[in-house]
Design an enzyme around this catalytic site. Structure first.
Site, PDB file in Angstrom:
ATOM      1  N   HIS A   1      -6.137  -2.957 -10.681  1.00  0.00           N
ATOM      2  CA  HIS A   1      -6.954  -1.768 -10.424  1.00  0.00           C
ATOM      3  C   HIS A   1      -6.132  -0.534 -10.767  1.00  0.00           C
ATOM      4  O   HIS A   1      -4.973  -0.435 -10.386  1.00  0.00           O
ATOM      5  CB  HIS A   1      -7.366  -1.720  -8.946  1.00  0.00           C
ATOM      6  CG  HIS A   1      -8.062  -0.452  -8.565  1.00  0.00           C
ATOM      7  ND1 HIS A   1      -9.124   0.058  -9.286  1.00  0.00           N
ATOM      8  CD2 HIS A   1      -7.877   0.414  -7.531  1.00  0.00           C
ATOM      9  CE1 HIS A   1      -9.548   1.166  -8.709  1.00  0.00           C
ATOM     10  NE2 HIS A   1      -8.820   1.413  -7.655  1.00  0.00           N
TER      11      HIS A   1
ATOM     12  N   ASP B   1     -12.397  -6.736 -29.964  1.00  0.00           N
ATOM     13  CA  ASP B   1     -11.259  -7.658 -29.963  1.00  0.00           C
ATOM     14  C   ASP B   1     -10.956  -8.170 -28.552  1.00  0.00           C
ATOM     15  O   ASP B   1     -10.377  -9.242 -28.387  1.00  0.00           O
ATOM     16  CB  ASP B   1     -10.008  -6.960 -30.521  1.00  0.00           C
ATOM     17  CG  ASP B   1      -9.990  -6.937 -32.041  1.00  0.00           C
ATOM     18  OD1 ASP B   1     -10.689  -7.759 -32.665  1.00  0.00           O
ATOM     19  OD2 ASP B   1      -9.279  -6.088 -32.613  1.00  0.00           O
TER      20      ASP B   1
ATOM     21  N   HIS C   1     -15.693   5.604  -9.045  1.00  0.00           N
ATOM     22  CA  HIS C   1     -14.361   5.213  -8.608  1.00  0.00           C
ATOM     23  C   HIS C   1     -13.442   4.991  -9.832  1.00  0.00           C
ATOM     24  O   HIS C   1     -12.764   5.932 -10.249  1.00  0.00           O
ATOM     25  CB  HIS C   1     -14.497   3.951  -7.735  1.00  0.00           C
ATOM     26  CG  HIS C   1     -13.236   3.536  -7.059  1.00  0.00           C
ATOM     27  ND1 HIS C   1     -13.208   2.680  -5.984  1.00  0.00           N
ATOM     28  CD2 HIS C   1     -11.950   3.834  -7.311  1.00  0.00           C
ATOM     29  CE1 HIS C   1     -11.954   2.490  -5.601  1.00  0.00           C
ATOM     30  NE2 HIS C   1     -11.178   3.175  -6.394  1.00  0.00           N
TER      31      HIS C   1
ATOM     32  N   HIS D   1      -6.506   4.024 -11.756  1.00  0.00           N
ATOM     33  CA  HIS D   1      -7.342   5.219 -11.905  1.00  0.00           C
ATOM     34  C   HIS D   1      -7.035   5.848 -13.267  1.00  0.00           C
ATOM     35  O   HIS D   1      -6.956   7.078 -13.379  1.00  0.00           O
ATOM     36  CB  HIS D   1      -7.082   6.212 -10.769  1.00  0.00           C
ATOM     37  CG  HIS D   1      -7.706   5.818  -9.470  1.00  0.00           C
ATOM     38  ND1 HIS D   1      -8.358   6.702  -8.642  1.00  0.00           N
ATOM     39  CD2 HIS D   1      -7.824   4.610  -8.871  1.00  0.00           C
ATOM     40  CE1 HIS D   1      -8.807   6.073  -7.566  1.00  0.00           C
ATOM     41  NE2 HIS D   1      -8.491   4.805  -7.680  1.00  0.00           N
TER      42      HIS D   1
ATOM     43  N   SER E   1       0.822  -1.214   0.000  1.00  0.00           N
ATOM     44  CA  SER E   1       0.000   0.000   0.000  1.00  0.00           C
ATOM     45  C   SER E   1       0.858   1.267   0.000  1.00  0.00           C
ATOM     46  O   SER E   1       1.795   1.390   0.783  1.00  0.00           O
ATOM     47  CB  SER E   1      -0.891  -0.002   1.250  1.00  0.00           C
ATOM     48  OG  SER E   1      -1.755   1.107   1.252  1.00  0.00           O
TER      49      SER E   1
ATOM     50  N   TYR F   1      -6.490 -15.551 -34.929  1.00  0.00           N
ATOM     51  CA  TYR F   1      -5.563 -14.436 -34.795  1.00  0.00           C
ATOM     52  C   TYR F   1      -4.328 -14.905 -34.026  1.00  0.00           C
ATOM     53  O   TYR F   1      -4.433 -15.694 -33.095  1.00  0.00           O
ATOM     54  CB  TYR F   1      -6.243 -13.301 -34.038  1.00  0.00           C
ATOM     55  CG  TYR F   1      -5.387 -12.073 -33.852  1.00  0.00           C
ATOM     56  CD1 TYR F   1      -5.428 -11.020 -34.753  1.00  0.00           C
ATOM     57  CD2 TYR F   1      -4.528 -11.966 -32.758  1.00  0.00           C
ATOM     58  CE1 TYR F   1      -4.659  -9.885 -34.574  1.00  0.00           C
ATOM     59  CE2 TYR F   1      -3.739 -10.842 -32.576  1.00  0.00           C
ATOM     60  CZ  TYR F   1      -3.806  -9.799 -33.488  1.00  0.00           C
ATOM     61  OH  TYR F   1      -3.029  -8.683 -33.308  1.00  0.00           O
TER      62      TYR F   1
END
Lengths: 227, 227, 227, 227
Positions: free
Chosen positions: C90, C115, C166, C92, C40, C224
């Site tokens: 995750h 795709d 968020h 931002h 963190s 592909y």
């Protein structure tokens, strides 16, 4: 020729036009009946000159090696229909994609556009369900050619197109020129979008200014650049 | 002088203002009657100091060498009309082009603008068909000068302009200053566009704030920077 | 495994998806019951491989060391509900956040989207006050799972989501794939926004084109890339 | 202290927040009654540690050397009114400027905003003609303080402001923190603008989510980051 195609492919991420593996450049040697194209799904950072794939105009591999870009059939259609071009580029560059997704032609709003594209950059119609499910990449090439025929556009004067819901293809006499046309297409796509934000009723430049800028750089009366 | 012009030309791609070969910087030595300008259509990455082109105020080459930028005639007109400037810059930087294509003056929406441009950055009228087909680059210079005369704008107080449907020209006492003005013009062009997105009824800053910021940096009462 | 998670975390600022300390990647070893995640609030430039935090599926530390990302509880919920994924990311990233803040699903406007994402990228409902004040990060995971259940979306076919107000979470079979999905999500988020600017009545691509592009790259009929 | 201020100033162009010479960072040593600030109008690339200017709280130079940033008087006002801050940053970062030029507060549209700013980032009123022509930089500080008083905003909880028609100021306990707040301010300014494009009726996040994210990172109940 492999080296030229390799270098042109690397120019795509370098100029910010492609992310991940989205994009490909091919070149044709019309006398030899040979096409060199990027392999399918290989990251640009790991691609080597010897990875370039060599095929004939039926798309058959002429050397053992990697699978060609899945868009090869589109490139081949364009080479067959547009006799003067020797290189085709496909990207998902974001501003060109934005117009392709909008289903709109990019109007010639200024001389930056006119220096390279002699008129609006057309957007194809949507492919039908039958076209997509049968021979998708081939039909993508066909709908591009149909667009240029129906609108009577010379593919040398407007060296690029937007495929509806998909993205841009450009072409040129050389891989370097075809990549440059992709750079310009994305730039004028961004400029056109912002122009409409600043002036909601903007009109394309007049024909005489389009003529002036295009023919300042192209054709027998060109006087831009060194001889 | 060639080195200064060369360095200023290289600053254009370095600051993100030009792609490919779009853009040029010139400098004038008024006593010697000599102009140094970028050669036409040469990629920035291959350009050398000795490639810079030397002409007189009629645009005649004073040394054997490359062809000058096709925009030379515009530069010359500006040097003739605006006596205090010694350098002219032309780019197709995207945010300035966006306003030029919109045919709109860039309003002075804030102090970033006012620090460099004492009022709105004007956009010329559209050139007529006759002007474009006769002596295009010369007429481009003339329409800039006409714009400043008709609006009674001092070219030193507003060191830049948008040519309708084309793009920006800026100028300054030195090549470095003229390039800086191109940087600022593109930045305030982007800011102005976004400002209108966030506030659709935004007005230019009041005259007293324009005065304060401009004269904080320019003229005899300036107190910004070192003496 | 620590090295893989470390490398994937570093890929976030490198690909422009995160600023400062905003973002985290984790990986699960389902056989060993072990999760490795970013610590963190540690700046990316100072983070070392040995800083990666090792926990079990209850979020208990298995090694003395730094505190795990505060979003760990969200990651764990996703691992429990989506059995085939081995990595969660995750960020931002700004364009995905823009859609999350808007509370809108990102429509599938083109093949760049198709795709990777087989349909619109959903946005969760707003969390309630009770959910936020009780076990916020756990409830964030639960509302993601609820969203996929209610809309009957397969999390492998749409490997990402927007959490209302968020930002985005993406996932994949490997950390590299999960990070790639974050790259694509942000790119299509930007393209979708611009597409709506250029065409205010744009519609998602037809189902048959979505099918074609998605299954060209995924599943047993994929053709592909290299085999 | 000079080195810290020098490093923080260099972080401004490095993080893309300033162009040319637009921006400055200062730090105060409250015990010694000393302020260190960037010199006025010096390009970042040529600035040296020893160029940092040392003044007292009246703005008097304590060492022979360069002139301080013209915004010094604003910094001093903020130090006098906001007792817990030790560093002030001013930039013309483009997205923050866009909101300042619009005269609008940046609403808290998401958790990226809430992690750093506990509520909307206010915009001051327009300065009057008298304020601008008398002691402009001092009055700029005063109108910031007035804004926080009138709206009863705690300057530690909302460590930044937009000055109408001008641009952002941020602050913090250290120069590094104050610069970070400038980075976040510009990022959330851009996100907020794009959010309004995608959803024209978007509302700020609910108070309970604002509380959760802000107090997850700040105050005695914070649990983000390492202890």
């Amino acid at each position: 020729m492999k080296e030229r195609v390799f270098t042109a492919n690397l120019a795509l991420p370098d100029s910010g036009l492609v992310k991940l593996t989205w994009g490909n450049v091919s070149e044709i040697d019309r006398d030899a009946g040979v096409i060199v194209i990027k392999p399918s799904g290989i990251p640009y950072s790991k691609m080597k000159i010897c990875d370039m794939v060599v095929t004939n105009l039926n798309g058959d591999l002429l050397e053992a090696g990697l699978k060609p870009s899945s868009d090869l059939a589109t490139h081949i259609e364009l080479y067959k229909a547009f006799k003067e071009i020797n290189s085709v580029v496909h990207t998902h560059s974001k501003h060109a994609v934005m117009w392709a997704q909008s289903g709109r032609e990019i109007p010639a709003y200024g001389t930056t556009h006119a220096d390279t594209f002699y008129g609006g950059i057309p957007c194809t119609r949507q492919l039908t369900s039958e076209e997509v499910t049968s021979a998708y990449e081939l039909e993508t090439g066909k709908v591009i050619i149909e667009t240029f025929k129906e609108k009577s556009i010379d593919p040398l004067a407007v060296p690029g197109v937007l495929v509806y819901g998909h993205g841009p293809f450009t072409w040129g006499e050389t891989p370097q020129k075809a990549v440059e046309n992709s750079v310009v297409l994305d730039e004028v796509a961004e400029m056109a979008c912002m122009t409409e934000m600043v002036n909601k009723t903007v009109q394309p430049i007049p024909q005489y200014l389009l003529d002036k800028h295009y023919f300042r750089k192209h054709g027998i009366s060109a006087y831009y650049g060194q001889v």
